[in-house]
Scaffold this motif. Structure first.
Motif: not given
Length: 84
Positions: A62-84
């Motif tokens: 269960a902890l491995r599944q939770r860790a896998d679910a948390l692996r992803g971009p920290v910044i949302e794509p829309e926010t990242l587009a605004r920053m660039q």
């Protein structure tokens, strides 16, 4: 000459320091200390080694599944587009 307060304290303290009972902890033989612990008959089945291993494995999965679910971009794509 009158006895001073320190002399009176010295005479009163030793009787108050005497302990009642054993001065040392009860010592156990080495074979008793090193013996494997025995579970009582009324111990729950959840403490059986097989049940503990199964529960631990399920929690780890269960902890491995939770860790896998948390692996992803920290910044949302829309926010990242605004920053660039």
């Amino acid at each position: 000459m009158k006895p001073g307060p320190i002399l009176i304290l010295c005479l009163l303290v030793p009787p108050g320091c005497q302990s009642e009972g054993d001065d040392y902890p009860r010592l156990l033989p080495t074979d008793v200390i090193l013996a494997e612990p025995v579970l009582p008959d009324h111990a729950p089945a959840a403490t059986a080694p097989g049940a503990v291993r199964a529960d631990t494995a399920a929690r780890a999965d269960a902890l491995r599944q939770r860790a896998d679910a948390l692996r992803g971009p920290v910044i949302e794509p829309e926010t990242l587009a605004r920053m660039q």
